[in-house]
Scaffold this motif. Structure first.
Motif, mmCIF file in Angstrom:
data_model
loop_
_atom_site.group_PDB
_atom_site.id
_atom_site.type_symbol
_atom_site.label_atom_id
_atom_site.label_comp_id
_atom_site.label_asym_id
_atom_site.label_seq_id
_atom_site.Cartn_x
_atom_site.Cartn_y
_atom_site.Cartn_z
ATOM 1 N N PHE A 161 -8.306 -30.310 27.537
ATOM 2 C CA PHE A 161 -8.513 -30.615 29.220
ATOM 3 C C PHE A 161 -10.064 -30.116 29.506
ATOM 4 N N LEU A 162 -10.919 -30.780 29.292
ATOM 5 C CA LEU A 162 -12.615 -30.423 29.561
ATOM 6 C C LEU A 162 -12.494 -30.137 31.309
ATOM 7 N N VAL A 163 -13.466 -29.018 30.847
ATOM 8 C CA VAL A 163 -13.262 -27.469 32.587
ATOM 9 C C VAL A 163 -14.424 -27.730 33.113
ATOM 10 N N CYS A 164 -14.285 -28.037 33.997
ATOM 11 C CA CYS A 164 -15.426 -27.894 35.021
ATOM 12 C C CYS A 164 -15.523 -27.482 35.659
ATOM 13 N N MET A 165 -16.042 -26.007 34.508
ATOM 14 C CA MET A 165 -17.242 -24.405 34.363
ATOM 15 C C MET A 165 -17.178 -24.168 33.143
ATOM 16 N N ASP A 166 -17.520 -23.222 32.705
ATOM 17 C CA ASP A 166 -18.028 -22.350 31.748
ATOM 18 C C ASP A 166 -17.027 -21.014 31.454
ATOM 19 N N LEU A 167 -17.495 -20.729 30.006
ATOM 20 C CA LEU A 167 -16.357 -19.496 30.230
ATOM 21 C C LEU A 167 -16.016 -18.785 31.425
ATOM 22 N N ALA A 168 -17.143 -17.327 31.171
ATOM 23 C CA ALA A 168 -17.515 -16.939 32.557
ATOM 24 C C ALA A 168 -17.366 -16.958 33.809
ATOM 25 N N LEU A 169 -17.575 -18.385 34.297
ATOM 26 C CA LEU A 169 -17.020 -18.501 35.600
ATOM 27 C C LEU A 169 -16.184 -19.080 35.771
ATOM 28 N N SER A 170 -15.045 -19.095 34.694
ATOM 29 C CA SER A 170 -13.765 -19.383 35.127
ATOM 30 C C SER A 170 -12.993 -18.325 35.331
ATOM 31 N N GLN A 171 -13.519 -16.540 35.637
ATOM 32 C CA GLN A 171 -12.878 -15.947 34.973
ATOM 33 C C GLN A 171 -13.677 -14.824 36.762
ATOM 34 N N GLN A 193 -12.697 -40.250 39.074
ATOM 35 C CA GLN A 193 -10.651 -40.138 40.221
ATOM 36 C C GLN A 193 -10.445 -41.109 40.758
ATOM 37 N N GLY A 194 -9.039 -40.825 40.529
ATOM 38 C CA GLY A 194 -8.113 -42.464 40.251
ATOM 39 C C GLY A 194 -7.898 -43.625 39.278
ATOM 40 N N GLN A 195 -8.518 -43.546 38.223
ATOM 41 C CA GLN A 195 -8.545 -44.179 37.089
ATOM 42 C C GLN A 195 -7.386 -43.477 36.520
ATOM 43 N N SER A 196 -6.384 -44.645 36.003
ATOM 44 C CA SER A 196 -4.883 -44.938 35.100
ATOM 45 C C SER A 196 -5.872 -44.143 34.007
ATOM 46 N N TYR A 197 -6.559 -44.073 33.824
ATOM 47 C CA TYR A 197 -7.188 -43.199 32.101
ATOM 48 C C TYR A 197 -6.852 -41.763 32.179
ATOM 49 N N VAL A 198 -7.153 -41.164 32.988
ATOM 50 C CA VAL A 198 -7.409 -39.747 32.883
ATOM 51 C C VAL A 198 -6.688 -38.916 33.847
ATOM 52 N N ASN A 199 -6.508 -38.087 33.646
ATOM 53 C CA ASN A 199 -5.369 -37.091 34.019
ATOM 54 C C ASN A 199 -6.279 -35.778 34.372
ATOM 55 N N LEU A 200 -6.677 -35.617 36.297
ATOM 56 C CA LEU A 200 -7.793 -35.119 35.891
ATOM 57 C C LEU A 200 -6.461 -34.255 37.704
ATOM 58 N N THR A 201 -6.907 -32.858 36.928
ATOM 59 C CA THR A 201 -6.055 -31.334 37.821
ATOM 60 C C THR A 201 -6.919 -31.524 39.299
ATOM 61 N N GLU A 202 -6.186 -30.303 40.347
ATOM 62 C CA GLU A 202 -6.897 -29.505 41.673
ATOM 63 C C GLU A 202 -8.452 -28.814 41.191
ATOM 64 N N THR A 203 -7.934 -28.340 40.188
ATOM 65 C CA THR A 203 -8.866 -27.152 39.320
ATOM 66 C C THR A 203 -9.804 -27.978 38.846
ATOM 67 N N GLY A 204 -10.085 -28.937 38.942
ATOM 68 C CA GLY A 204 -11.556 -29.741 38.066
ATOM 69 C C GLY A 204 -10.849 -29.778 36.472
ATOM 70 N N LYS A 205 -9.703 -30.107 36.087
ATOM 71 C CA LYS A 205 -10.227 -30.617 34.530
ATOM 72 C C LYS A 205 -9.843 -31.625 34.104
ATOM 73 N N LEU A 206 -10.749 -32.406 33.406
ATOM 74 C CA LEU A 206 -10.502 -33.732 33.158
ATOM 75 C C LEU A 206 -9.885 -34.005 31.186
ATOM 76 N N MET A 207 -8.729 -35.105 32.064
ATOM 77 C CA MET A 207 -8.496 -34.888 30.136
ATOM 78 C C MET A 207 -8.316 -36.616 30.213
ATOM 79 N N VAL A 208 -9.066 -37.629 29.004
ATOM 80 C CA VAL A 208 -9.050 -38.594 28.882
ATOM 81 C C VAL A 208 -7.815 -38.578 27.746
ATOM 82 N N MET A 209 -6.427 -40.121 28.249
ATOM 83 C CA MET A 209 -5.663 -40.281 27.776
ATOM 84 C C MET A 209 -6.171 -41.370 27.136
ATOM 85 N N GLY A 210 -5.301 -41.813 25.689
ATOM 86 C CA GLY A 210 -5.209 -42.448 25.187
ATOM 87 C C GLY A 210 -6.507 -43.484 24.836
ATOM 88 N N PHE A 211 -7.395 -42.203 23.429
ATOM 89 C CA PHE A 211 -8.698 -42.482 23.763
ATOM 90 C C PHE A 211 -9.254 -43.083 22.648
#
Length: 343
Positions: free
Chosen positions: A66-76, A95-113
């Motif tokens: 998961f790629l997190v849309c913030m840095d470690l400090a901001l996440s706290q 957003q809406g692409q079939s090959y990504v898992n995008l969470t409501e907290t801004g985390k992105l996973m690219v699937m089957g890379f």
């Protein structure tokens, strides 16, 4: 005092060329240009950094962390009305692409890379800061850039060197001996879809203080994991092709090692027609030789923290064969990742 993320932030778009590096497997520390380092990956998550892009390496066919849309400090910190906008290497909104898992907290996973998925993944985070006394709202914007690269494990072959004593460099049985030796070795590893390639030998006269003039055969060959039929094996295990191939290569190398460990007994039973050729004790050596698939290569400078990986060739470079480096195109015609030629 401001509430909801009141620490000072850098302006959006400040993404320096320095790269912090994480690999999408296990736990890796991302090294920063400063003396210190910060843990950017854990629990299969990679945090961004507004100061520079973060390099992420994803094995072909695997899911990215998961790629997190913030840095470690901001996440706290508490974020008010956060909004996340992810764009991919082609600039399209993810957003809406079939090959990504995008969470409501801004985390992105690219699937089957896959190789074409390599490139820059950018997230723009906007959120509000509310002044405690006046309740004045200020919108803050930060941009995070992740350079995501497909990679493969290197393919492993094994270079073998061994010596034999012979009665003369002009002995006709020298050629016959090498051919029989090659056939025996091939038959012992063919079930692993491995074979012997690049076999050669030279005969040298050796003067020794103790035994005078002797003649030795210096034999070299490669234990190659790509014998005919290896493609069918990869079709059975497409997601772990190089893992299966490398495992078979290691097994073949072990069998070759056992063969030469027992070769004195083998020579007596298999080479009765050429008893004048004998194995030189302790002359056997084996060296692993790495190679990368076409379109992939190693770059210890660009990919320091994934130096052993075969990383996809970047635009403007290519690899047409199984060497370990991506070559630079004379003209920047290769505009895609994983190019096998400049055209």
């Amino acid at each position: 005092m401001a509430g909801g993320g009141g620490r000072p932030r850098c302006p959006p778009g400040v993404l320096l060329g320095v790269a912090a590096v994480v690999v999408a497997a296990g736990w890796v520390r991302a090294e920063l240009k400063e003396e210190q380092s910060i843990d950017l990956i854990g629990k299969n998550e990679v945090y961004g950094d507004i100061r520079h892009e973060v390099n992420v390496y994803v094995k072909v066919f695997a899911n990215s962390p998961f790629l997190v849309c913030m840095d470690l400090a901001l996440s706290q910190e508490r974020l008010i009305d956060p909004n996340y906008l992810w764009t991919g290497p082609d600039g399209r909104v993810l957003q809406g692409q079939s090959y990504v898992n995008l969470t409501e907290t801004g985390k992105l996973m690219v699937m089957g890379f896959m190789v074409p998925m390599s490139g820059a993944y950018t997230c723009t985070l906007s959120h509000k800061v509310i002044e405690t006394t006046t309740q004045e709202e200020t919108e803050m914007v930060e941009a995070y850039k992740f350079m995501v690269y497909a990679y493969r494990e290197a393919d492993h072959a094994y270079q073998v060197s061994v010596r034999f004593s012979t009665t003369s460099c002009t002995l006709k049985n020298n050629d016959l001996f090498i051919e029989i030796l090659k056939k025996i070795l091939n038959s012992s590893i063919s079930h692993l879809t491995c074979h012997i390639t690049g076999s050669s030998y030279k005969c040298h006269s050796i003067r020794t203080p103790k035994d005078g003039l002797q003649y030795e055969l210096f034999v070299n060959f490669l234990v190659n994991p790509f014998a005919p039929g290896w493609e069918e094996v990869c079709q059975e295990f497409p997601y772990d092709c190089e893992d299966v191939t490398n495992k078979r290569g290691r097994q073949a190398a072990e069998l070759i090692g056992k063969f030469f460990h027992q070769i004195k007994h083998v020579l007596k039973s298999e080479f009765q027609a050429v008893p004048t050729i004998q194995y030189m004790d302790n002359s056997f050596s084996m060296t692993p030789i790495d190679s990368c698939r076409p379109g992939f290569g190693r770059n210890h400078h660009t990919h320091q923290n994934c130096a052993s990986c075969c990383v996809v060739c970047a635009p403007g470079t290519y690899s047409p064969n199984n060497e370990v480096t991506c070559q630079t195109c004379a003209r920047p015609e290769a505009s895609t990742y994983g190019a096998k030629s400049c055209h």
